[in-house]
Write an enzyme that holds these catalytic residues in place. Sequence first.
Site, PDB file in Angstrom:
ATOM      1  N   HIS A   4      73.525 133.363  28.158  1.00 48.75           N
ATOM      2  CA  HIS A   4      72.896 134.275  29.122  1.00 48.75           C
ATOM      3  C   HIS A   4      73.695 134.185  30.421  1.00 48.75           C
ATOM      4  CE1 HIS A   4      69.684 135.530  31.959  1.00 48.75           C
ATOM      5  NE2 HIS A   4      69.053 136.056  30.923  1.00 48.75           N
ATOM      6  N   ASP A  44      70.277 124.965  27.615  1.00 48.10           N
ATOM      7  CA  ASP A  44      69.447 126.059  28.112  1.00 48.10           C
ATOM      8  C   ASP A  44      68.357 126.279  27.065  1.00 48.10           C
ATOM      9  OD1 ASP A  44      68.245 128.473  28.569  1.00 48.10           O
ATOM     10  OD2 ASP A  44      70.086 129.568  29.004  1.00 48.10           O
ATOM     11  N   GLN A  80      64.799 130.033  25.641  1.00 48.37           N
ATOM     12  CA  GLN A  80      64.249 130.709  24.464  1.00 48.37           C
ATOM     13  C   GLN A  80      63.741 129.714  23.415  1.00 48.37           C
ATOM     14  OE1 GLN A  80      63.657 133.888  24.193  1.00 48.37           O
ATOM     15  NE2 GLN A  80      64.720 134.531  26.043  1.00 48.37           N
ATOM     16  N   LYS A  98      58.156 132.070  30.136  1.00 45.91           N
ATOM     17  CA  LYS A  98      58.482 132.403  28.748  1.00 45.91           C
ATOM     18  C   LYS A  98      57.639 131.580  27.768  1.00 45.91           C
ATOM     19  CE  LYS A  98      63.284 133.673  29.722  1.00 45.91           C
ATOM     20  NZ  LYS A  98      63.303 135.141  29.645  1.00 45.91           N
ATOM     21  N   CYS A 134      71.303 140.593  29.597  1.00 43.87           N
ATOM     22  CA  CYS A 134      71.970 139.592  30.464  1.00 43.87           C
ATOM     23  C   CYS A 134      72.979 138.771  29.675  1.00 43.87           C
ATOM     24  CB  CYS A 134      70.961 138.669  31.137  1.00 43.87           C
ATOM     25  SG  CYS A 134      69.863 139.534  32.248  1.00 43.87           S
TER      26      CYS A 134
HETATM   27  N1  PLP Z   1      68.687 131.614  29.433  1.00 41.46           N
HETATM   28  C1  PLP Z   1      68.245 132.360  28.410  1.00 41.46           C
HETATM   29  C2  PLP Z   1      68.732 132.084  27.028  1.00 41.46           C
HETATM   30  C3  PLP Z   1      67.338 133.387  28.653  1.00 41.46           C
HETATM   31  O1  PLP Z   1      66.889 134.134  27.644  1.00 41.46           O
HETATM   32  C4  PLP Z   1      66.884 133.613  29.990  1.00 41.46           C
HETATM   33  C5  PLP Z   1      65.969 134.727  30.291  1.00 41.46           C
HETATM   34  O2  PLP Z   1      65.876 135.691  29.589  1.00 41.46           O
HETATM   35  C6  PLP Z   1      67.376 132.797  31.000  1.00 41.46           C
HETATM   36  C7  PLP Z   1      68.268 131.814  30.695  1.00 41.46           C
HETATM   37  C8  PLP Z   1      66.937 132.983  32.415  1.00 41.46           C
HETATM   38  O3  PLP Z   1      65.591 132.684  32.572  1.00 41.46           O
HETATM   39  P1  PLP Z   1      64.857 132.943  33.966  1.00 41.46           P
HETATM   40  O4  PLP Z   1      65.137 134.378  34.313  1.00 41.46           O
HETATM   41  O5  PLP Z   1      63.417 132.685  33.667  1.00 41.46           O
HETATM   42  O6  PLP Z   1      65.430 132.000  34.954  1.00 41.46           O
END
Ligand code: PLP
Length: 402
Positions: free
Chosen positions: A122, A199, A202, A225, A361
Amino acid sequence: MLNLQEIRNDFPILGREVYGHPLIYLDNGATTQKPRCVIDAMTDEYLNVNANVHRGIHYLSQQATDLHEAARETVRAFINARSTAEIIFTRGTTESINLVASSFGQAFLHDDDEVILTEMEHHSNIVPWQLLQARTRIKIKVCPITDEGRLDLEVLPTLFTKRTRLLCCTYVSNVLGTVNPISELIRQAHEHGVPVLVDAAQAAPHLLLDVQALDCDFLAFSGHKVYGPTGIGVLYGKQQWLDQMPPYMGGGEMIAKVSFEHTTFNELPYKFEAGTPDYIATTGLARALDYVKEIGFNAIQEHESALTNYAREQLSQIPGMRFFGPSDDAVISFLVGDIHHMDLGTLLDRLGVAVRTGHHCAEPLMRRLGIEGTVRASFALYNTFEEIDILIAAINRVRKMF
Ligand code: PLP
Protein backbone atom coordinates in the site's frame (compact mmCIF):
# COMPACT_ATOMS: atom_id res chain seq x y z
CA MET A 1 -20.69 -21.34 13.32
CA LEU A 2 -21.63 -17.67 13.49
CA ASN A 3 -25.13 -16.63 14.40
CA LEU A 4 -25.30 -14.21 11.49
CA GLN A 5 -28.66 -12.69 12.29
CA GLU A 6 -27.53 -11.92 15.82
CA ILE A 7 -24.26 -10.47 14.53
CA ARG A 8 -26.00 -8.32 11.91
CA ASN A 9 -28.27 -6.94 14.62
CA ASP A 10 -25.14 -5.71 16.38
CA PHE A 11 -24.41 -3.39 13.43
CA PRO A 12 -27.19 -0.79 13.18
CA ILE A 13 -26.01 0.61 9.82
CA LEU A 14 -26.59 -2.71 8.06
CA GLY A 15 -30.31 -2.09 8.31
CA ARG A 16 -30.29 1.03 6.14
CA GLU A 17 -31.14 1.44 2.49
CA VAL A 18 -29.21 3.06 -0.35
CA TYR A 19 -31.11 4.35 -3.43
CA GLY A 20 -34.12 2.35 -2.23
CA HIS A 21 -32.18 -0.91 -1.98
CA PRO A 22 -31.02 -2.67 1.19
CA LEU A 23 -27.37 -1.77 1.77
CA ILE A 24 -24.94 -4.51 0.69
CA TYR A 25 -21.65 -3.35 2.21
CA LEU A 26 -18.69 -5.03 0.52
CA ASP A 27 -16.04 -2.35 1.11
CA ASN A 28 -14.74 -3.76 4.37
CA GLY A 29 -11.10 -3.60 3.25
CA ALA A 30 -11.45 0.19 3.30
CA THR A 31 -13.23 0.32 6.63
CA THR A 32 -15.54 -1.93 8.59
CA GLN A 33 -18.87 -0.99 10.12
CA LYS A 34 -19.08 -0.58 13.89
CA PRO A 35 -21.06 -2.72 16.31
CA ARG A 36 -23.37 -0.95 18.72
CA CYS A 37 -21.18 -1.98 21.69
CA VAL A 38 -18.29 0.09 20.27
CA ILE A 39 -20.49 3.12 19.64
CA ASP A 40 -22.05 2.75 23.10
CA ALA A 41 -18.68 2.44 24.87
CA MET A 42 -17.50 5.68 23.27
CA THR A 43 -20.76 7.53 23.84
CA ASP A 44 -20.79 6.40 27.46
CA GLU A 45 -17.28 7.70 28.01
CA TYR A 46 -18.16 11.09 26.51
CA LEU A 47 -21.38 11.24 28.54
CA ASN A 48 -20.03 10.07 31.88
CA VAL A 49 -16.25 10.09 32.12
CA ASN A 50 -14.68 12.57 29.75
CA ALA A 51 -11.49 14.19 31.06
CA ASN A 52 -7.94 14.43 29.78
CA VAL A 53 -5.81 11.42 30.65
CA HIS A 54 -2.57 11.15 32.64
CA ARG A 55 -2.65 14.79 33.77
CA GLY A 56 -5.38 15.28 36.30
CA ILE A 57 -5.50 14.32 39.92
CA HIS A 58 -9.28 14.52 39.85
CA TYR A 59 -11.67 11.59 39.75
CA LEU A 60 -12.73 11.80 36.10
CA SER A 61 -9.18 12.13 34.83
CA GLN A 62 -8.15 9.07 36.76
CA GLN A 63 -11.14 7.12 35.51
CA ALA A 64 -10.39 8.14 31.90
CA THR A 65 -6.74 7.20 32.41
CA ASP A 66 -7.75 3.80 33.76
CA LEU A 67 -9.94 3.17 30.69
CA HIS A 68 -7.16 4.33 28.35
CA GLU A 69 -4.52 2.12 29.96
CA ALA A 70 -6.92 -0.82 30.18
CA ALA A 71 -7.38 -0.41 26.41
CA ARG A 72 -3.62 -0.65 25.98
CA GLU A 73 -3.65 -3.91 27.93
CA THR A 74 -6.49 -5.20 25.72
CA VAL A 75 -4.39 -4.44 22.63
CA ARG A 76 -1.35 -6.09 24.20
CA ALA A 77 -3.32 -9.25 24.88
CA PHE A 78 -4.93 -9.13 21.41
CA ILE A 79 -1.56 -9.34 19.66
CA ASN A 80 0.22 -11.16 22.50
CA ALA A 81 2.94 -8.55 23.03
CA ARG A 82 5.24 -9.05 26.00
CA SER A 83 4.45 -5.73 27.62
CA THR A 84 2.24 -2.66 27.27
CA ALA A 85 5.50 -0.68 26.89
CA GLU A 86 5.54 -2.13 23.36
CA ILE A 87 2.05 -0.84 22.44
CA ILE A 88 2.06 2.67 20.98
CA PHE A 89 -1.24 4.31 20.10
CA THR A 90 -1.17 6.13 16.77
CA ARG A 91 -3.82 7.44 14.39
CA GLY A 92 -3.60 4.28 12.28
CA THR A 93 -1.40 2.06 10.18
CA THR A 94 -0.18 5.01 8.14
CA GLU A 95 1.02 6.95 11.15
CA SER A 96 2.56 3.81 12.67
CA ILE A 97 4.66 3.21 9.56
CA ASN A 98 5.62 6.89 9.32
CA LEU A 99 6.74 6.73 12.94
CA VAL A 100 9.04 3.79 12.19
CA ALA A 101 10.37 5.36 8.98
CA SER A 102 11.13 8.60 10.77
CA SER A 103 12.37 7.35 14.10
CA PHE A 104 13.98 3.99 13.24
CA GLY A 105 15.26 5.76 10.13
CA GLN A 106 16.97 8.44 12.18
CA ALA A 107 18.58 5.89 14.49
CA PHE A 108 19.51 3.10 12.13
CA LEU A 109 19.41 4.17 8.47
CA HIS A 110 22.36 6.00 7.03
CA ASP A 111 23.48 6.87 3.50
CA ASP A 112 23.62 3.78 1.25
CA ASP A 113 21.71 1.60 3.71
CA GLU A 114 18.91 -0.44 2.18
CA VAL A 115 15.24 -1.09 2.92
CA ILE A 116 13.35 -3.91 1.19
CA LEU A 117 9.69 -3.37 0.27
CA THR A 118 7.43 -5.50 -1.90
CA GLU A 119 5.57 -4.82 -5.11
CA MET A 120 2.23 -5.34 -3.38
CA GLU A 121 2.62 -2.64 -0.71
CA HIS A 122 0.00 0.00 0.00
CA HIS A 123 1.23 3.59 -0.53
CA SER A 124 1.44 3.85 3.28
CA ASN A 125 4.32 1.40 3.20
CA ILE A 126 6.07 3.03 0.24
CA VAL A 127 5.86 6.80 0.56
CA PRO A 128 7.18 7.11 4.16
CA TRP A 129 10.35 5.37 2.95
CA GLN A 130 10.61 7.75 0.01
CA LEU A 131 10.24 10.71 2.37
CA LEU A 132 13.08 9.28 4.42
CA GLN A 133 15.05 8.84 1.20
CA ALA A 134 14.71 12.57 0.56
CA ARG A 135 16.58 13.15 3.86
CA THR A 136 19.00 10.22 3.88
CA ARG A 137 20.35 8.57 0.76
CA ILE A 138 18.89 5.15 1.48
CA LYS A 139 18.24 2.63 -1.26
CA ILE A 140 14.75 1.14 -1.66
CA LYS A 141 14.70 -2.38 -3.07
CA VAL A 142 11.50 -4.05 -4.16
CA CYS A 143 10.62 -7.74 -4.01
CA PRO A 144 8.56 -8.51 -7.15
CA ILE A 145 5.40 -10.59 -7.35
CA THR A 146 4.64 -13.55 -9.58
CA ASP A 147 1.87 -13.58 -12.17
CA GLU A 148 -0.30 -15.39 -9.61
CA GLY A 149 -0.02 -12.41 -7.28
CA ARG A 150 2.35 -13.96 -4.74
CA LEU A 151 5.70 -12.64 -3.57
CA ASP A 152 8.52 -14.04 -5.68
CA LEU A 153 10.28 -16.03 -2.98
CA GLU A 154 13.13 -16.91 -5.32
CA VAL A 155 14.07 -13.26 -5.74
CA LEU A 156 13.63 -12.18 -2.12
CA PRO A 157 16.76 -13.92 -0.74
CA THR A 158 18.89 -12.24 -3.43
CA LEU A 159 17.86 -8.78 -2.21
CA PHE A 160 19.54 -9.03 1.20
CA THR A 161 22.99 -7.46 1.41
CA LYS A 162 25.30 -6.26 4.17
CA ARG A 163 23.54 -2.89 3.91
CA THR A 164 19.97 -4.17 4.39
CA ARG A 165 18.51 -2.60 7.53
CA LEU A 166 14.79 -3.42 7.34
CA LEU A 167 12.24 -5.54 5.48
CA CYS A 168 8.77 -3.96 5.29
CA CYS A 169 5.99 -6.21 4.11
CA THR A 170 2.24 -6.41 4.19
CA TYR A 171 0.79 -9.51 5.84
CA VAL A 172 -2.28 -9.48 3.56
CA SER A 173 -2.55 -7.61 0.26
CA ASN A 174 -5.47 -5.17 0.17
CA VAL A 175 -5.76 -5.72 -3.60
CA LEU A 176 -4.83 -9.33 -4.28
CA GLY A 177 -6.04 -10.90 -1.07
CA THR A 178 -2.70 -12.68 -0.87
CA VAL A 179 -1.77 -13.87 2.61
CA ASN A 180 2.01 -13.68 2.63
CA PRO A 181 4.04 -16.41 4.38
CA ILE A 182 5.01 -13.80 6.92
CA SER A 183 6.60 -16.14 9.50
CA GLU A 184 8.88 -17.53 6.82
CA LEU A 185 9.80 -14.03 5.58
CA ILE A 186 10.61 -12.94 9.12
CA ARG A 187 12.72 -16.05 9.66
CA GLN A 188 14.66 -15.39 6.44
CA ALA A 189 15.20 -11.72 7.26
CA HIS A 190 16.40 -12.54 10.76
CA GLU A 191 18.89 -15.02 9.31
CA HIS A 192 20.42 -11.97 7.60
CA GLY A 193 20.20 -9.98 10.84
CA VAL A 194 17.45 -7.80 9.34
CA PRO A 195 14.42 -6.69 11.41
CA VAL A 196 10.93 -6.79 9.89
CA LEU A 197 8.01 -4.38 9.89
CA VAL A 198 4.66 -6.06 9.23
CA ASP A 199 1.78 -4.02 7.82
CA ALA A 200 -1.13 -5.85 9.42
CA ALA A 201 -3.85 -3.41 8.31
CA GLN A 202 -5.66 -6.11 6.31
CA ALA A 203 -4.66 -8.98 8.59
CA ALA A 204 -5.98 -7.69 11.93
CA PRO A 205 -9.69 -8.16 11.08
CA HIS A 206 -9.23 -11.71 9.78
CA LEU A 207 -6.23 -13.46 11.31
CA LEU A 208 -5.11 -14.13 14.85
CA LEU A 209 -2.03 -11.97 15.40
CA ASP A 210 0.66 -13.17 17.78
CA VAL A 211 3.70 -10.91 17.63
CA GLN A 212 5.77 -13.23 19.79
CA ALA A 213 5.03 -16.27 17.64
CA LEU A 214 5.68 -14.22 14.47
CA ASP A 215 8.77 -12.72 16.07
CA CYS A 216 8.20 -9.53 14.02
CA ASP A 217 10.08 -6.42 15.09
CA PHE A 218 7.28 -3.96 14.28
CA LEU A 219 3.62 -4.47 13.45
CA ALA A 220 1.07 -1.83 12.49
CA PHE A 221 -2.71 -1.91 12.25
CA SER A 222 -5.73 0.44 12.19
CA GLY A 223 -8.69 0.35 14.55
CA HIS A 224 -11.27 1.25 11.92
CA LYS A 225 -10.56 -1.85 9.83
CA VAL A 226 -11.20 -4.14 12.78
CA TYR A 227 -14.67 -2.84 13.76
CA GLY A 228 -13.21 -0.03 15.88
CA PRO A 229 -13.35 3.74 15.51
CA THR A 230 -11.45 5.88 13.03
CA GLY A 231 -8.45 7.91 14.12
CA ILE A 232 -6.86 5.22 16.27
CA GLY A 233 -4.26 2.61 15.44
CA VAL A 234 -1.42 0.68 16.91
CA LEU A 235 2.28 0.35 16.47
CA TYR A 236 3.79 -2.67 18.15
CA GLY A 237 7.58 -2.55 18.42
CA LYS A 238 10.03 -4.79 20.23
CA GLN A 239 11.24 -2.90 23.24
CA GLN A 240 14.87 -3.41 22.24
CA TRP A 241 14.21 -1.26 19.13
CA LEU A 242 11.86 1.27 20.67
CA ASP A 243 14.36 1.95 23.46
CA GLN A 244 16.98 2.92 20.90
CA MET A 245 14.71 5.08 18.73
CA PRO A 246 14.32 8.85 19.19
CA PRO A 247 10.84 10.35 19.73
CA TYR A 248 8.71 10.89 16.64
CA MET A 249 6.95 14.09 17.73
CA GLY A 250 7.60 16.50 20.55
CA GLY A 251 5.07 17.88 23.00
CA GLY A 252 3.23 17.09 26.19
CA GLU A 253 3.25 13.57 27.63
CA MET A 254 6.39 12.38 25.86
CA ILE A 255 8.80 14.24 28.16
CA ALA A 256 10.39 13.53 31.53
CA LYS A 257 11.90 16.99 32.18
CA VAL A 258 11.94 20.11 30.00
CA SER A 259 14.15 23.13 30.14
CA PHE A 260 15.26 25.50 27.39
CA GLU A 261 18.71 23.95 27.62
CA HIS A 262 17.86 20.27 27.75
CA THR A 263 14.84 17.96 27.60
CA THR A 264 14.67 14.32 28.63
CA PHE A 265 12.03 11.92 27.46
CA ASN A 266 9.36 9.81 29.09
CA GLU A 267 9.54 6.02 29.33
CA LEU A 268 7.91 3.70 26.81
CA PRO A 269 5.35 3.83 25.36
CA TYR A 270 4.74 7.50 26.23
CA LYS A 271 7.98 8.62 24.56
CA PHE A 272 6.14 8.12 21.25
CA GLU A 273 2.78 9.58 22.28
CA ALA A 274 3.09 13.37 22.20
CA GLY A 275 -0.05 15.35 22.98
CA THR A 276 -3.51 14.36 24.13
CA PRO A 277 -4.24 10.88 22.84
CA ASP A 278 -7.61 9.95 21.41
CA TYR A 279 -8.61 8.29 24.67
CA ILE A 280 -12.24 7.92 23.60
CA ALA A 281 -11.12 6.00 20.52
CA THR A 282 -8.84 3.74 22.55
CA THR A 283 -11.89 2.72 24.59
CA GLY A 284 -13.77 2.04 21.35
CA LEU A 285 -10.86 0.08 19.93
CA ALA A 286 -10.62 -2.10 23.05
CA ARG A 287 -14.35 -2.83 22.88
CA ALA A 288 -14.01 -3.75 19.18
CA LEU A 289 -11.11 -6.13 19.87
CA ASP A 290 -13.09 -7.73 22.71
CA TYR A 291 -16.03 -8.11 20.33
CA VAL A 292 -13.86 -9.89 17.75
CA LYS A 293 -12.35 -12.09 20.43
CA GLU A 294 -15.76 -13.02 21.83
CA ILE A 295 -16.79 -14.24 18.37
CA GLY A 296 -13.40 -15.88 17.84
CA PHE A 297 -11.07 -15.97 14.87
CA ASN A 298 -11.85 -19.62 14.13
CA ALA A 299 -15.50 -18.85 13.52
CA ILE A 300 -14.68 -15.60 11.68
CA GLN A 301 -12.20 -17.29 9.38
CA GLU A 302 -14.44 -20.23 8.68
CA HIS A 303 -17.27 -17.91 7.67
CA GLU A 304 -15.18 -15.44 5.68
CA SER A 305 -13.32 -18.16 3.86
CA ALA A 306 -16.61 -19.88 2.89
CA LEU A 307 -17.92 -16.51 1.68
CA THR A 308 -14.77 -15.78 -0.32
CA ASN A 309 -14.77 -19.21 -1.98
CA TYR A 310 -18.46 -18.94 -2.81
CA ALA A 311 -18.01 -15.44 -4.24
CA ARG A 312 -15.01 -16.48 -6.38
CA GLU A 313 -16.95 -19.46 -7.70
CA GLN A 314 -20.06 -17.41 -8.53
CA LEU A 315 -18.08 -14.53 -10.01
CA SER A 316 -16.04 -16.90 -12.17
CA GLN A 317 -19.23 -17.87 -14.02
CA ILE A 318 -19.71 -14.33 -15.28
CA PRO A 319 -18.48 -14.03 -18.89
CA GLY A 320 -15.39 -11.83 -19.23
CA MET A 321 -14.48 -12.13 -15.53
CA ARG A 322 -10.81 -11.49 -14.78
CA PHE A 323 -9.45 -11.96 -11.25
CA PHE A 324 -6.36 -10.28 -9.85
CA GLY A 325 -4.63 -12.23 -7.11
CA PRO A 326 -5.38 -15.48 -5.30
CA SER A 327 -7.96 -14.12 -2.78
CA ASP A 328 -6.57 -16.23 0.07
CA ASP A 329 -8.28 -13.79 2.36
CA ALA A 330 -11.60 -11.94 2.26
CA VAL A 331 -10.64 -9.76 -0.72
CA ILE A 332 -11.54 -10.28 -4.39
CA SER A 333 -10.30 -7.89 -7.09
CA PHE A 334 -11.74 -8.21 -10.55
CA LEU A 335 -12.65 -6.65 -13.88
CA VAL A 336 -15.49 -7.67 -16.17
CA GLY A 337 -14.86 -7.57 -19.93
CA ASP A 338 -14.30 -4.02 -21.15
CA ILE A 339 -16.41 -2.39 -18.47
CA HIS A 340 -14.42 0.35 -16.75
CA HIS A 341 -14.02 -0.34 -13.03
CA MET A 342 -15.48 3.06 -12.14
CA ASP A 343 -18.56 2.48 -14.30
CA LEU A 344 -19.13 -0.92 -12.78
CA GLY A 345 -18.64 0.37 -9.22
CA THR A 346 -20.94 3.35 -9.79
CA LEU A 347 -23.73 1.25 -11.26
CA LEU A 348 -23.41 -1.38 -8.52
CA ASP A 349 -23.76 1.43 -6.00
CA ARG A 350 -27.04 2.47 -7.64
CA LEU A 351 -28.24 -1.06 -6.95
CA GLY A 352 -27.27 -0.78 -3.28
CA VAL A 353 -23.96 -2.66 -3.52
CA ALA A 354 -20.95 -0.80 -2.08
CA VAL A 355 -17.65 -1.99 -3.56
CA ARG A 356 -14.29 -0.28 -3.95
CA THR A 357 -12.96 0.81 -7.33
CA GLY A 358 -9.66 2.30 -8.42
CA HIS A 359 -6.00 1.68 -7.67
CA HIS A 360 -6.60 0.92 -3.98
CA CYS A 361 -3.57 3.06 -2.97
CA ALA A 362 -1.30 0.58 -4.71
CA GLU A 363 -0.27 2.29 -7.95
CA PRO A 364 3.01 0.39 -8.36
CA LEU A 365 1.04 -2.86 -8.10
CA MET A 366 -1.44 -1.62 -10.73
CA ARG A 367 1.51 -0.86 -13.00
CA ARG A 368 2.81 -4.40 -12.48
CA LEU A 369 -0.63 -5.80 -13.34
CA GLY A 370 -0.84 -3.54 -16.38
CA ILE A 371 -4.16 -2.02 -15.36
CA GLU A 372 -5.48 1.26 -13.99
CA GLY A 373 -7.68 -0.20 -11.31
CA THR A 374 -10.02 -2.97 -10.28
CA VAL A 375 -13.35 -3.48 -8.61
CA ARG A 376 -12.79 -4.90 -5.15
CA ALA A 377 -15.29 -6.76 -3.02
CA SER A 378 -14.05 -7.33 0.51
CA PHE A 379 -15.90 -9.22 3.20
CA ALA A 380 -16.41 -8.96 6.93
CA LEU A 381 -17.87 -11.25 9.54
CA TYR A 382 -21.39 -9.85 9.01
CA ASN A 383 -21.63 -10.48 5.25
CA THR A 384 -23.96 -13.19 3.97
CA PHE A 385 -24.21 -15.57 1.03
CA GLU A 386 -27.42 -13.80 -0.01
CA GLU A 387 -25.45 -10.56 -0.32
CA ILE A 388 -23.06 -12.28 -2.70
CA ASP A 389 -25.99 -13.52 -4.77
CA ILE A 390 -27.21 -9.91 -4.95
CA LEU A 391 -23.72 -8.76 -6.01
CA ILE A 392 -23.68 -11.35 -8.79
CA ALA A 393 -27.19 -10.42 -9.98
CA ALA A 394 -26.22 -6.74 -9.92
CA ILE A 395 -23.08 -7.35 -11.99
CA ASN A 396 -25.12 -9.32 -14.51
CA ARG A 397 -27.62 -6.46 -14.70
CA VAL A 398 -24.83 -3.97 -15.32
CA ARG A 399 -23.32 -6.23 -18.00
CA LYS A 400 -26.59 -6.16 -19.92
CA MET A 401 -26.41 -2.34 -19.99
CA PHE A 402 -23.08 -2.48 -21.85
N1 PLP B 1 -1.80 -0.89 4.57
C1 PLP B 1 -2.75 -1.61 3.96
C2 PLP B 1 -2.43 -2.97 3.44
C3 PLP B 1 -4.03 -1.08 3.81
O1 PLP B 1 -4.98 -1.78 3.21
C4 PLP B 1 -4.30 0.23 4.33
C5 PLP B 1 -5.63 0.84 4.14
O2 PLP B 1 -6.37 0.52 3.27
C6 PLP B 1 -3.28 0.92 4.96
C7 PLP B 1 -2.04 0.34 5.06
C8 PLP B 1 -3.50 2.28 5.53
O3 PLP B 1 -4.39 2.24 6.60
P1 PLP B 1 -4.90 3.59 7.28
O4 PLP B 1 -5.44 4.43 6.16
O5 PLP B 1 -5.95 3.14 8.23
O6 PLP B 1 -3.73 4.22 7.95
